[in-house]
Design a protein around this motif. Sequence first.
Motif, mmCIF file in Angstrom:
data_model
loop_
_atom_site.group_PDB
_atom_site.id
_atom_site.type_symbol
_atom_site.label_atom_id
_atom_site.label_comp_id
_atom_site.label_asym_id
_atom_site.label_seq_id
_atom_site.Cartn_x
_atom_site.Cartn_y
_atom_site.Cartn_z
ATOM 1 N N ALA A 199 0.808 -1.215 0.000
ATOM 2 C CA ALA A 199 0.000 0.000 0.000
ATOM 3 C C ALA A 199 0.842 1.267 0.000
ATOM 4 N N ARG A 200 0.337 2.274 -0.692
ATOM 5 C CA ARG A 200 0.939 3.599 -0.574
ATOM 6 C C ARG A 200 0.650 4.169 0.806
ATOM 7 N N ALA A 201 -0.617 4.064 1.232
ATOM 8 C CA ALA A 201 -1.028 4.582 2.540
ATOM 9 C C ALA A 201 -0.805 3.504 3.600
ATOM 10 N N CYS A 202 0.448 3.169 3.836
ATOM 11 C CA CYS A 202 0.764 2.109 4.793
ATOM 12 C C CYS A 202 0.900 2.682 6.203
ATOM 13 N N THR A 203 0.949 1.802 7.184
ATOM 14 C CA THR A 203 1.124 2.199 8.578
ATOM 15 C C THR A 203 2.614 2.211 8.913
ATOM 16 N N PRO A 204 2.996 2.784 10.056
ATOM 17 C CA PRO A 204 4.409 2.710 10.479
ATOM 18 C C PRO A 204 4.913 1.274 10.570
ATOM 19 N N TYR A 205 4.056 0.351 11.012
ATOM 20 C CA TYR A 205 4.430 -1.067 11.057
ATOM 21 C C TYR A 205 4.756 -1.577 9.656
ATOM 22 N N GLY A 206 3.914 -1.268 8.685
ATOM 23 C CA GLY A 206 4.138 -1.725 7.322
ATOM 24 C C GLY A 206 5.409 -1.144 6.734
ATOM 25 N N ARG A 207 5.651 0.149 6.986
ATOM 26 C CA ARG A 207 6.862 0.790 6.465
ATOM 27 C C ARG A 207 8.109 0.163 7.075
ATOM 28 N N ALA A 208 8.052 -0.117 8.393
ATOM 29 C CA ALA A 208 9.203 -0.729 9.063
ATOM 30 C C ALA A 208 9.470 -2.136 8.533
ATOM 31 N N GLN A 209 8.405 -2.906 8.300
ATOM 32 C CA GLN A 209 8.577 -4.266 7.785
ATOM 33 C C GLN A 209 9.093 -4.253 6.350
ATOM 34 N N ALA A 210 8.633 -3.314 5.557
ATOM 35 C CA ALA A 210 9.115 -3.218 4.175
ATOM 36 C C ALA A 210 10.614 -2.932 4.157
ATOM 37 N N ALA A 211 11.055 -2.010 5.008
ATOM 38 C CA ALA A 211 12.482 -1.698 5.080
ATOM 39 C C ALA A 211 13.277 -2.903 5.586
ATOM 40 N N ARG A 212 12.735 -3.592 6.577
ATOM 41 C CA ARG A 212 13.414 -4.764 7.142
ATOM 42 C C ARG A 212 13.538 -5.892 6.126
#
Length: 339
Positions: free
Chosen positions: A98-111
């Motif tokens: 998602a473009r409108a992701c949550t902080p959890y999603g952004r952190a997991q994507a980076a990880r």
Amino acid sequence: MELVCAAGSAQAVLQQPSRWGKCLPRSALLGDCPLSLWARAREEMAKLRKVGGRALACYSPRWPAELKALEKPPPVLHLQGSGKVLLPEAKRVTIIGARACTPYGRAQAARFGAGIAAAGAVVVSGGARGIDQAAMRGALDVGGKVLAVVGAGLDRPYPSEARRLYEQIVNQGGTVLSEFNCGVPPRRGNFPRRNRIMAVLAHSILVIQASRKSGTFSTLSHVEDWAASICAVPGPVDCAVSAGPNYLIQQGCRLVQNPEEVMDSLCPWTLVEPDPEQDEILVALSGGDRRSEDLALELGITQKAIRYRLSDLELGGQVSRLQGGLYHRCQRKSLKPPC
């Protein structure tokens, strides 16, 4: 594309217009053929050179074989960067969400982006805000390779703030790819076309946060006929952008909790698991417990990259974090459950 392949090259078509001209669309024959076609080709090549790009035609030996399986493959790709990420030996994992992701999603994507890149695979994504850009930045932070497949001309970076991200991708040996000519804006209809390329080039696809009705599922609609496996990161059941990956898991897609599990899904393209004795962090920790900042300084790696790698080693049971922020190397043990 069929015409170029039949003739052997675009040059052959233009040099024998009487032979091949009747197969060309009427719009291509307007004006002085073949001179008008040559002029258009020269104009496009000049635009590409201006942005440091080049063209890759479907008849080139470097053309990705996977694209030949598409019902309507692009006749030409426009590239910035080395292009090595498109070679047959490159193992590619497409990360979407998602473009409108949550902080959890952004952190997991980076990880996940960092872990997959550190394992030697190429991270593929579309460059959109949210999950796409977070995954790309995670991969770049550990010195990994990224393939950005974009939905506009190479001279029209979208979104606009991604320009520096694309420059970093190219500088680190990755590639920015588009099937659209320079000058083509990011129209809505471009993105489903972009998605099919991301899908067919992937050996594995990882979904991190997406609603059930989103571009992510447009990408997945192209996977059925390809060999790519689909992995999903679970999320809270009351989170709208976790509905997509949770649904995929219900449908039998692979639930993954760490990058190693994504790498396992690459079979039969599975990469060789690195020898723990060759992992520079584990080797350094063999000499005694250390803090992350000391490891970063000793190994010449950014602190951000060290944190990603330590997190994955900790999840894998290879290191543990002690009081005071020290990291300790654990004894090797099997993670398989007893029979």
